[in-house]
Design an enzyme around this catalytic site. Structure first.
Site, mmCIF file in Angstrom:
data_model
loop_
_atom_site.group_PDB
_atom_site.id
_atom_site.type_symbol
_atom_site.label_atom_id
_atom_site.label_comp_id
_atom_site.label_asym_id
_atom_site.label_seq_id
_atom_site.Cartn_x
_atom_site.Cartn_y
_atom_site.Cartn_z
ATOM 1 N N PRO A 1 -10.283 7.451 -27.182
ATOM 2 C CA PRO A 1 -11.236 6.709 -28.009
ATOM 3 C C PRO A 1 -12.293 7.613 -28.652
ATOM 4 C CG PRO A 1 -11.066 5.830 -25.758
ATOM 5 C CD PRO A 1 -10.440 7.169 -25.762
ATOM 6 N N GLU A 2 -12.299 7.630 -29.963
ATOM 7 C CA GLU A 2 -13.364 8.282 -30.722
ATOM 8 C C GLU A 2 -14.145 7.175 -31.436
ATOM 9 O OE1 GLU A 2 -11.862 11.551 -33.081
ATOM 10 O OE2 GLU A 2 -10.258 11.932 -31.658
ATOM 11 N N HIS B 1 -5.653 0.860 -11.480
ATOM 12 C CA HIS B 1 -6.549 1.586 -12.375
ATOM 13 C C HIS B 1 -7.831 0.811 -12.692
ATOM 14 C CE1 HIS B 1 -2.657 3.729 -13.757
ATOM 15 N NE2 HIS B 1 -3.256 4.399 -12.790
ATOM 16 N N ARG C 1 -7.346 7.979 -15.865
ATOM 17 C CA ARG C 1 -7.760 9.378 -15.617
ATOM 18 C C ARG C 1 -9.208 9.516 -15.168
ATOM 19 N NH1 ARG C 1 -4.981 12.604 -20.652
ATOM 20 N NH2 ARG C 1 -3.035 11.490 -20.569
#
Length: 261
Positions: free
Chosen positions: A2-3, A87, A105
DNA sequence: GTTGTTACCTGTACGC
DNA sequence: TGCGTACAGGTAACAA
């Protein structure tokens, strides 16, 4: 990953779901994502969500007292009313809905407090808020490679690896070029291309290259319009030559050796 | 102060 | 099939 365009898309899908709602309970399942936060989770209880916004890649949620700030890192996702998975790092229960923070992550983070933390406050301007003249003036102050400078969130906030590569390609600038050596005309073009590509990516709801999804679970579409990112060895869409990949500042960097000199 | 390098972290791809 | 290894990258911490 995500940017700015991806985070903006998440914010737009997130806001109508939580604005005005009161937080009933908060559960965290990973200490890792709380590494920037000193406050206790109980402090969030009974706060009401006033507004959902964005600063660069940070989702900033204004509460009736204080702020809740979420960074999606590499693989962070916000989903609603889905079953808990391995997650799931946090569940924020609001009136009528449950907001799940998923992050495989764990590069993402959640923090909150009465005021924004220093790492959010010290971000540079939004790419849309800096003038071409100021952009060029700022370039003159840095001798490192332009690609690394674009990734520096203290310079402009929100540009990440994908859009840095794509903006440099569209501006015809080699990613290793020293920022201070870029002349005004080129700087103006990079400034314009950077803004244009971010706006186009927002219109396409961002790029889904790994597992990015918006808050409605939908993928973005802009990855189909990438010209250099993740296209190593494929023909340049302008000159036909092969796209190259190098490592610059520890990051994979894609460019066309013919079009970007 | 600026620039470059490394660690964090885990799913995926690849070679054997 | 299964194992080991390399790689992806946003940010922070550290070194130069």
């Amino acid at each position: 990953m995500p940017e700015l365009p991806e985070v903006e898309t998440v914010v737009r899908t997130l806001a109508p779901r939580i604005e005005g709602r009161r937080i009933l309970d908060v559960q965290f399942y990973s200490k890792q994502i709380l590494r920037h936060c000193g406050a206790k989770p109980g402090a969030l209880r009974d706060r009401r969500v006033v507004r959902v916004g964005r600063r660069g890649k940070f989702i900033v949620i204004d509460l009736d007292r204080g702020f809740l700030v979420i960074h999606l890192g590499m693989t962070g996702q916000i989903l609603f009313d889905t079953p808990r998975t391995t997650h799931t790092r946090a569940i924020i229960t609001l009136e009528g809905t449950s907001m799940m923070y998923e992050d495989s992550r764990m590069f993402g983070s959640i923090e909150w407090g009465e005021r924004l933390t220093a790492r959010v406050e010290k971000l540079g301007p939004e790419p849309f808020d800096i003038s071409a003249a100021d952009f060029h003036a700022e370039l003159q102050r840095h001798r490192g490679p332009i690609k690394s400078l674009l990734l520096n969130q203290g310079f402009v906030r929100g540009v990440g690896n994908i859009y840095a590569d794509e903006a440099l390609f569209r501006a015809g600038i080699h990613p290793r070029t020293r920022a201070s050596r870029i002349r005004r005309l080129r700087a103006d073009r990079l400034h314009a291309e950077m803004q244009a590509i971010l706006l186009a990516a927002i219109e396409n709801r961002g790029s889904s290259v790994s597992d990015y999804r918006d808050a409605e679970g939908r993928k973005g579409e802009f990855q189909k319009l990438h010209r250099v990112y993740d296209r190593e060895g494929q023909p340049c869409l302008v000159c036909g030559g092969p796209i190259r990949r190098i490592v610059l500042g520890g990051r994979g960097t894609h460019y066309c050796p013919r079009c970007q000199r």
